[in-house]
Design a protein around this motif. Sequence first.
Motif, PDB file in Angstrom:
ATOM      1  N   ARG A  99       4.018 -10.347 -17.033  1.00 16.69           N
ATOM      2  CA  ARG A  99       4.233 -10.959 -15.708  1.00 16.69           C
ATOM      3  C   ARG A  99       3.030 -10.694 -14.818  1.00 16.69           C
ATOM      4  O   ARG A  99       2.407  -9.637 -14.906  1.00 16.69           O
ATOM      5  N   ARG A 100       2.739 -11.681 -13.973  1.00 14.00           N
ATOM      6  CA  ARG A 100       1.602 -11.501 -13.068  1.00 14.00           C
ATOM      7  C   ARG A 100       2.052 -10.889 -11.757  1.00 14.00           C
ATOM      8  O   ARG A 100       3.009 -11.347 -11.152  1.00 14.00           O
ATOM      9  N   TYR A 101       1.360  -9.870 -11.337  1.00 11.10           N
ATOM     10  CA  TYR A 101       1.597  -9.226 -10.043  1.00 11.10           C
ATOM     11  C   TYR A 101       0.330  -9.337  -9.217  1.00 11.10           C
ATOM     12  O   TYR A 101      -0.751  -9.608  -9.756  1.00 11.10           O
ATOM     13  N   ARG A 102       0.460  -9.121  -7.918  1.00  8.37           N
ATOM     14  CA  ARG A 102      -0.730  -9.052  -7.067  1.00  8.37           C
ATOM     15  C   ARG A 102      -0.972  -7.595  -6.707  1.00  8.37           C
ATOM     16  O   ARG A 102      -0.042  -6.867  -6.392  1.00  8.37           O
ATOM     17  N   LEU A 103      -2.227  -7.231  -6.735  1.00  7.76           N
ATOM     18  CA  LEU A 103      -2.598  -5.869  -6.375  1.00  7.76           C
ATOM     19  C   LEU A 103      -2.541  -5.725  -4.854  1.00  7.76           C
ATOM     20  O   LEU A 103      -2.936  -6.634  -4.120  1.00  7.76           O
ATOM     21  N   LYS A 104      -1.977  -4.605  -4.391  1.00 10.95           N
ATOM     22  CA  LYS A 104      -1.963  -4.334  -2.958  1.00 10.95           C
ATOM     23  C   LYS A 104      -2.488  -2.908  -2.792  1.00 10.95           C
ATOM     24  O   LYS A 104      -1.846  -1.956  -3.239  1.00 10.95           O
ATOM     25  N   VAL A 105      -3.656  -2.794  -2.197  1.00 13.48           N
ATOM     26  CA  VAL A 105      -4.275  -1.477  -2.047  1.00 13.48           C
ATOM     27  C   VAL A 105      -3.975  -0.966  -0.641  1.00 13.48           C
ATOM     28  O   VAL A 105      -4.222  -1.661   0.347  1.00 13.48           O
ATOM     29  N   ILE A 106      -3.397   0.228  -0.553  1.00 15.51           N
ATOM     30  CA  ILE A 106      -3.018   0.796   0.742  1.00 15.51           C
ATOM     31  C   ILE A 106      -3.638   2.183   0.867  1.00 15.51           C
ATOM     32  O   ILE A 106      -3.494   3.009  -0.046  1.00 15.51           O
ATOM     33  N   GLN A 107      -4.309   2.414   1.967  1.00 16.18           N
ATOM     34  CA  GLN A 107      -4.922   3.742   2.174  1.00 16.18           C
ATOM     35  C   GLN A 107      -3.889   4.694   2.771  1.00 16.18           C
ATOM     36  O   GLN A 107      -3.235   4.358   3.766  1.00 16.18           O
ATOM     37  N   VAL A 108      -3.719   5.850   2.151  1.00 15.50           N
ATOM     38  CA  VAL A 108      -2.692   6.807   2.606  1.00 15.50           C
ATOM     39  C   VAL A 108      -3.253   8.231   2.621  1.00 15.50           C
ATOM     40  O   VAL A 108      -4.352   8.484   2.119  1.00 15.50           O
ATOM     41  N   GLU A 109      -2.472   9.167   3.175  1.00 19.25           N
ATOM     42  CA  GLU A 109      -2.797  10.595   3.093  1.00 19.25           C
ATOM     43  C   GLU A 109      -2.515  11.059   1.665  1.00 19.25           C
ATOM     44  O   GLU A 109      -1.700  10.458   0.962  1.00 19.25           O
ATOM     45  N   SER A 110      -3.128  12.169   1.266  1.00 12.16           N
ATOM     46  CA  SER A 110      -3.042  12.568  -0.140  1.00 12.16           C
ATOM     47  C   SER A 110      -1.600  12.807  -0.618  1.00 12.16           C
ATOM     48  O   SER A 110      -1.292  12.612  -1.792  1.00 12.16           O
ATOM     49  N   ALA A 111      -0.690  13.214   0.295  1.00 15.06           N
ATOM     50  CA  ALA A 111       0.689  13.478  -0.121  1.00 15.06           C
ATOM     51  C   ALA A 111       1.409  12.193  -0.554  1.00 15.06           C
ATOM     52  O   ALA A 111       2.437  12.255  -1.227  1.00 15.06           O
ATOM     53  N   GLU A 112       0.876  11.039  -0.159  1.00  9.48           N
ATOM     54  CA  GLU A 112       1.592   9.777  -0.419  1.00  9.48           C
ATOM     55  C   GLU A 112       0.947   8.938  -1.519  1.00  9.48           C
ATOM     56  O   GLU A 112       1.280   7.768  -1.672  1.00  9.48           O
ATOM     57  N   VAL A 113       0.020   9.547  -2.249  1.00 13.90           N
ATOM     58  CA  VAL A 113      -0.672   8.800  -3.300  1.00 13.90           C
ATOM     59  C   VAL A 113       0.333   8.374  -4.387  1.00 13.90           C
ATOM     60  O   VAL A 113       1.115   9.190  -4.863  1.00 13.90           O
ATOM     61  N   SER A 114       0.331   7.091  -4.742  1.00 17.07           N
ATOM     62  CA  SER A 114       1.240   6.619  -5.798  1.00 17.07           C
ATOM     63  C   SER A 114       0.821   5.225  -6.272  1.00 17.07           C
ATOM     64  O   SER A 114       0.056   4.530  -5.610  1.00 17.07           O
ATOM     65  N   VAL A 115       1.341   4.848  -7.433  1.00 18.05           N
ATOM     66  CA  VAL A 115       1.176   3.477  -7.924  1.00 18.05           C
ATOM     67  C   VAL A 115       2.572   3.008  -8.312  1.00 18.05           C
ATOM     68  O   VAL A 115       3.267   3.695  -9.070  1.00 18.05           O
ATOM     69  N   LYS A 116       2.993   1.856  -7.756  1.00 19.34           N
ATOM     70  CA  LYS A 116       4.369   1.389  -8.006  1.00 19.34           C
ATOM     71  C   LYS A 116       4.430  -0.123  -8.025  1.00 19.34           C
ATOM     72  O   LYS A 116       3.721  -0.781  -7.272  1.00 19.34           O
ATOM     73  N   LEU A 117       5.342  -0.636  -8.867  1.00 25.74           N
ATOM     74  CA  LEU A 117       5.639  -2.067  -8.801  1.00 25.74           C
ATOM     75  C   LEU A 117       6.654  -2.255  -7.690  1.00 25.74           C
ATOM     76  O   LEU A 117       7.645  -1.523  -7.615  1.00 25.74           O
ATOM     77  N   ARG A 118       6.376  -3.208  -6.807  1.00 24.26           N
ATOM     78  CA  ARG A 118       7.326  -3.484  -5.725  1.00 24.26           C
ATOM     79  C   ARG A 118       7.363  -4.996  -5.563  1.00 24.26           C
ATOM     80  O   ARG A 118       6.406  -5.591  -5.080  1.00 24.26           O
ATOM     81  N   GLY A 119       8.486  -5.590  -5.982  1.00 24.33           N
ATOM     82  CA  GLY A 119       8.590  -7.059  -5.936  1.00 24.33           C
ATOM     83  C   GLY A 119       7.496  -7.680  -6.775  1.00 24.33           C
ATOM     84  O   GLY A 119       7.335  -7.340  -7.953  1.00 24.33           O
ATOM     85  N   SER A 120       6.716  -8.542  -6.176  1.00 25.88           N
ATOM     86  CA  SER A 120       5.662  -9.212  -6.941  1.00 25.88           C
ATOM     87  C   SER A 120       4.314  -8.508  -6.793  1.00 25.88           C
ATOM     88  O   SER A 120       3.280  -9.068  -7.132  1.00 25.88           O
ATOM     89  N   HIS A 121       4.342  -7.268  -6.274  1.00 23.76           N
ATOM     90  CA  HIS A 121       3.094  -6.535  -6.066  1.00 23.76           C
ATOM     91  C   HIS A 121       3.009  -5.265  -6.896  1.00 23.76           C
ATOM     92  O   HIS A 121       4.020  -4.636  -7.170  1.00 23.76           O
ATOM     93  N   LEU A 122       1.777  -4.930  -7.266  1.00 23.13           N
ATOM     94  CA  LEU A 122       1.516  -3.585  -7.772  1.00 23.13           C
ATOM     95  C   LEU A 122       0.848  -2.849  -6.618  1.00 23.13           C
ATOM     96  O   LEU A 122      -0.284  -3.149  -6.242  1.00 23.13           O
ATOM     97  N   GLU A 123       1.600  -1.926  -6.031  1.00 18.43           N
ATOM     98  CA  GLU A 123       1.092  -1.224  -4.861  1.00 18.43           C
ATOM     99  C   GLU A 123       0.357   0.039  -5.282  1.00 18.43           C
ATOM    100  O   GLU A 123       0.928   0.919  -5.926  1.00 18.43           O
TER     101      GLU A 123
END
Length: 250
Positions: A99-123
């Motif tokens: 399945r195709r997802y769209r990449l969504k890059v979000i800048q966060v503090e180190s405690a919130e670092v993660s990679v997750k599928l959310r709906g049609s996005h790879l966050e």
Amino acid sequence: MRNLALAELDWSFHYGSDVVHFAVRRQPQRRNSSISIHVEPEGAVVVDAPVDASRDAILAAVRRRGRWIQGHVAGFLRRRQNVLPREYVSGESFMYLGRRYRLKVIQVESAEVSVKLRGSHLEVRVTDPQRQSVCEATKRWIRERARDVFAERLKTIVAELNWRLPTPAMRLQAMQVQWGSCSPGGRLTLNPWLVKAPRDCIDYVVLHELCHLKEHNHSPRFYKLLDKHMPQWRNRKKRLDELAESILNT
Ligand SMILES: [Zn+2]
């Protein structure tokens, strides 16, 4: 797919002004001194030869088909040039389990670092939204997902085969030109990037490698076994071949 782990990798021949590199796999069961040549969809040239085939015989066989080999390799390089390198920025398309997802890059503090599928996005939540850190975070996630998905598919397929085999050991190794291999000791190696492909295609690769536990090379008996357990494997392989460039563009 092919067992390049056991191949002799340092072969080459000249064709016109090009040097074409290829791998040779020695096959004990190969009869009639026949030498066969394949160009993988990803551009690797692989030669299957009997154990006692001489260097001259192998080079002569490869040179005889030089034009055909060079044409295939050049076609691969042309297509690859048209595939742009990934940038790892928001909006870029990313495939997972077909399945195709769209990449969504979000800048966060180190405690919130993660990679997750959310709906049609790879966050991808990273402290530093530069290409390299987004790429590394994504690759780590791919490996984790690959480990889980492949282990589950391997277990399921082994159970369905009913060969009374223990589930073989599996390891991950990122490879440029192959999806998997099977060692003579029975250990499966799978390319973590394969987890981007549809589940059907993953199952085909897993079954292909499992069939090598019984038939070590691509003999008619090997294909008979594959046909028996997955009559539609050719369609799945074709689909995977078509996706190879996009999947292996990492
Ligand atoms: Zn194979």
